[in-house]
Structure formats: structure tokens, C-alpha cells
Design an enzyme around this catalytic site. Structure first.
Site, PDB file in Angstrom:
ATOM      1  N   LYS A  20      10.559  17.918  38.461  1.00 39.45           N
ATOM      2  CA  LYS A  20      11.497  17.053  37.752  1.00 39.45           C
ATOM      3  C   LYS A  20      12.683  17.860  37.215  1.00 39.45           C
ATOM      4  O   LYS A  20      13.824  17.453  37.357  1.00 39.45           O
ATOM      5  CB  LYS A  20      10.808  16.310  36.587  1.00 39.45           C
ATOM      6  CG  LYS A  20       9.655  15.417  37.030  1.00 39.45           C
ATOM      7  CD  LYS A  20       9.187  14.506  35.905  1.00 39.45           C
ATOM      8  CE  LYS A  20       8.584  15.244  34.711  1.00 39.45           C
ATOM      9  NZ  LYS A  20       7.356  16.017  35.023  1.00 39.45           N
ATOM     10  N   ARG A  95       6.327   8.746  28.670  1.00 36.38           N
ATOM     11  CA  ARG A  95       5.049   9.268  29.129  1.00 36.38           C
ATOM     12  C   ARG A  95       3.888   8.370  28.724  1.00 36.38           C
ATOM     13  O   ARG A  95       2.742   8.697  29.035  1.00 36.38           O
ATOM     14  CB  ARG A  95       4.822  10.662  28.552  1.00 36.38           C
ATOM     15  CG  ARG A  95       5.239  11.793  29.530  1.00 36.38           C
ATOM     16  CD  ARG A  95       5.131  13.053  28.769  1.00 36.38           C
ATOM     17  NE  ARG A  95       4.787  14.259  29.422  1.00 36.38           N
ATOM     18  CZ  ARG A  95       5.661  15.220  29.735  1.00 36.38           C
ATOM     19  NH1 ARG A  95       6.941  15.023  29.600  1.00 36.38           N
ATOM     20  NH2 ARG A  95       5.241  16.369  30.201  1.00 36.38           N
ATOM     21  N   ARG A 157       6.479  29.869  30.330  1.00 35.84           N
ATOM     22  CA  ARG A 157       6.215  28.958  29.214  1.00 35.84           C
ATOM     23  C   ARG A 157       4.795  29.153  28.713  1.00 35.84           C
ATOM     24  O   ARG A 157       3.887  29.344  29.500  1.00 35.84           O
ATOM     25  CB  ARG A 157       6.401  27.508  29.678  1.00 35.84           C
ATOM     26  CG  ARG A 157       7.831  27.055  29.618  1.00 35.84           C
ATOM     27  CD  ARG A 157       8.027  25.700  30.250  1.00 35.84           C
ATOM     28  NE  ARG A 157       7.050  24.695  29.845  1.00 35.84           N
ATOM     29  CZ  ARG A 157       7.105  23.434  30.222  1.00 35.84           C
ATOM     30  NH1 ARG A 157       8.084  23.020  31.005  1.00 35.84           N
ATOM     31  NH2 ARG A 157       6.198  22.560  29.836  1.00 35.84           N
ATOM     32  N   ARG A 168      -2.915  19.306  30.871  1.00 36.06           N
ATOM     33  CA  ARG A 168      -1.691  18.491  31.009  1.00 36.06           C
ATOM     34  C   ARG A 168      -1.836  17.501  32.158  1.00 36.06           C
ATOM     35  O   ARG A 168      -1.355  16.377  32.087  1.00 36.06           O
ATOM     36  CB  ARG A 168      -0.474  19.403  31.207  1.00 36.06           C
ATOM     37  CG  ARG A 168      -0.068  20.094  29.905  1.00 36.06           C
ATOM     38  CD  ARG A 168       0.779  21.323  30.136  1.00 36.06           C
ATOM     39  NE  ARG A 168       2.081  21.017  30.689  1.00 36.06           N
ATOM     40  CZ  ARG A 168       2.843  21.910  31.316  1.00 36.06           C
ATOM     41  NH1 ARG A 168       2.413  23.157  31.477  1.00 36.06           N
ATOM     42  NH2 ARG A 168       4.015  21.564  31.798  1.00 36.06           N
TER      43      ARG A 168
END
Ligand code: AMP
Length: 215
Positions: A20, A95, A157, A168
Site C-alpha cells: 500500500k 481498518r 520498523r 498484525r
């Protein structure tokens, strides 16, 4: 020229690591809509140790979703800025169904581009992902290695470890994936195979956006 109302927003949808962040630059270029990533906004808030950042941090580190009320308020405020008047390109938002419902009261959405990528590919992509903190450019240690003058400053990250990625993904499947049928029923979902190499996915994304744009 664009056939949709200029003020309509676009959603770039997909699991973490679907590409994305990479594809949003392209879509932003084609449509002129500024890209808004709630993940980037939250990471900035965490860095600034603001109230929002301090509250969001623990959720993000565990790979859980930050509460809807925080996210909706961030987006509400973002939509009030001048550059949002022609609509925004949302990356990583909404989300949850409540976030999608709240968005409906804030801005019209013309298209939801959904990048489909199987979980096993995502795990390899995310754990190899590195970001240049100076430019925001995203690299991959195997598929798109950072150039020599950048390699020393790229960072991983903190939530890109395998354990957090699995959490996730599980969060995505349970809380976010239902949005796909939500938007399919509204007739604005466009599905894209995001499993191939970046260039191929970019071509599919470009074609899909242009098809819609030409109407
Ligand atoms: P991302 O950069 O989009 O992968 O987001 C990183 C993390 O920020 C996610 O794992 C969540 O903890 C949080 N986050 C980002 N966007 C949202 C959202 N729309 N709703 C809830 N949490 C979010």
C-alpha cells in the site's frame, strides 16, 4: 480527465505488507489526491510523544489496532485541512467497520482498491522491509536493496518482526478483512492481484485507476 466528483476520496486497502505504501505514491500522482497513512500519522505521534502517540504505542508494538475513537478523530482533523478539499487517498484506513461508517459521515468515497496478497508472501516482504528515515523510501533487503549511499541509514520498523507480523495478519483477517465485502456490496471495490513484483502490481494499479478515472 477525472469523471468522479473531485471531492471524492479513494481507499487503498489490503493486509500489512501488501504494498500500500509503495503504490500510494503512484495513485496520488495519477489522481492528485494527497496520501494519508494512519500508520505514518501514528508513528509521527509516537515520535513526538504526544497524548495520541503515548496511547497508541502499546497497541502498535503488539500488532493490535489502535482504538477507533483515536483514529476517527485523526482523520476528522486531517479532512479539515485545505489540501483535503478534493478528497484524500487513504492508506491503511479504515481498518474496522465502525471506522468505515464514521468515514461515510466525513467524506464520500469513490473507489476502494484492494491489494490481494497471500500471508506467506507478506511475511517475507515485511521482515525484509527497510525504510529510509530521511526520504520515506521503502526498500527490501532481497528484492529492492537500498543503494550504497543509503544503506547505512535505513531502519526496520519495530513492528516488522515476524512475531508482530503474524499478529498484525491475524488482526487483519479478523477485524479488517470484513471491510472487503462491506465495500463490495456498495459496488466500489476493485480487486488487484498484489502478489507479483512491484512493477507488475504498479501496472495493474495504474490500469485500474485509469479505467475508473476515464469512467
Ligand atoms: P501500518 O503502518 O498501516 O501497518 O500501521 C501500523 C500500526 O498502526 C498498525 O499495526 C496499528 O497498530 C496502527 N494503525 C494504523 N492504522 C490504523 C487504523 N486505521 N486503525 C487502527 N489502528 C491503526
Amino acid at each position: 480527465m477525472v469523471s468522479w466528483e473531485r471531492s471524492e476520496s479513494i481507499i487503498l486497502f489490503g493486509p500489512p505488507g501488501a504494498g500500500k505504501g509503495t503504490q500510494s505514491g503512484l495513485i496520488s500522482e495519477i489522481t492528485g489526491k494527497p496520501q494519508v497513512s494512519t500508520g505514518d500519522m501514528l508513528r509521527e505521534a509516537v515520535g513526538e510523544q504526544s497524548d495520541v502517540g503515548n496511547e497508541a504505542k502499546a497497541y502498535m508494538e503488539k500488532g493490535l489496532l489502535v482504538p477507533d475513537s483515536i483514529i476517527i478523530e485523526l482523520i476528522r482533523r486531517r479532512l479539515q485541512r485545505e489540501d483535503a478539499s478534493d478528497g484524500l487517498l487513504f492508506d491503511g484506513f479504515p481498518r474496522t467497520i465502525p471506522q468505515a461508517q464514521a468515514l461515510e459521515g466525513l467524506t464520500p468515497v469513490s473507489m476502494v482498491l484492494s491489494l490481494n496478497v497471500p500471508d506467506d508472501i507478506i511475511i517475507g516482504r515485511i521482515t525484509g522491509r527497510r525504510t529510509d528515515p530521511d526520504t520515506g523510501e521503502i526498500y527490501h533487503i532481497a528484492h529492492r536493496p537500498p543503494p550504497d549511499d543509503v544503506v547505512d541509514r535505513v531502519i526496520q520498523r519495530t513492528d516488522d518482526t515476524e512475531e508482530t507480523v503474524r499478529q498484525r495478519l491475524s488482526t487483519f483477517h479478523s477485524q479488517t478483512a470484513p471491510l472487503e465485502s462491506y465495500y463490495r456490496e456498495k459496488g466500489i471495490l476493485v480487486e488487484i492481484d498484489g502478489a507479483g513484483p512491484m512493477g507488475e502490481v504498479s501496472t495493474l494499479v495504474r490500469d485500474a485507476v485509469n479505467r475508473r478515472t476515464e469512467g
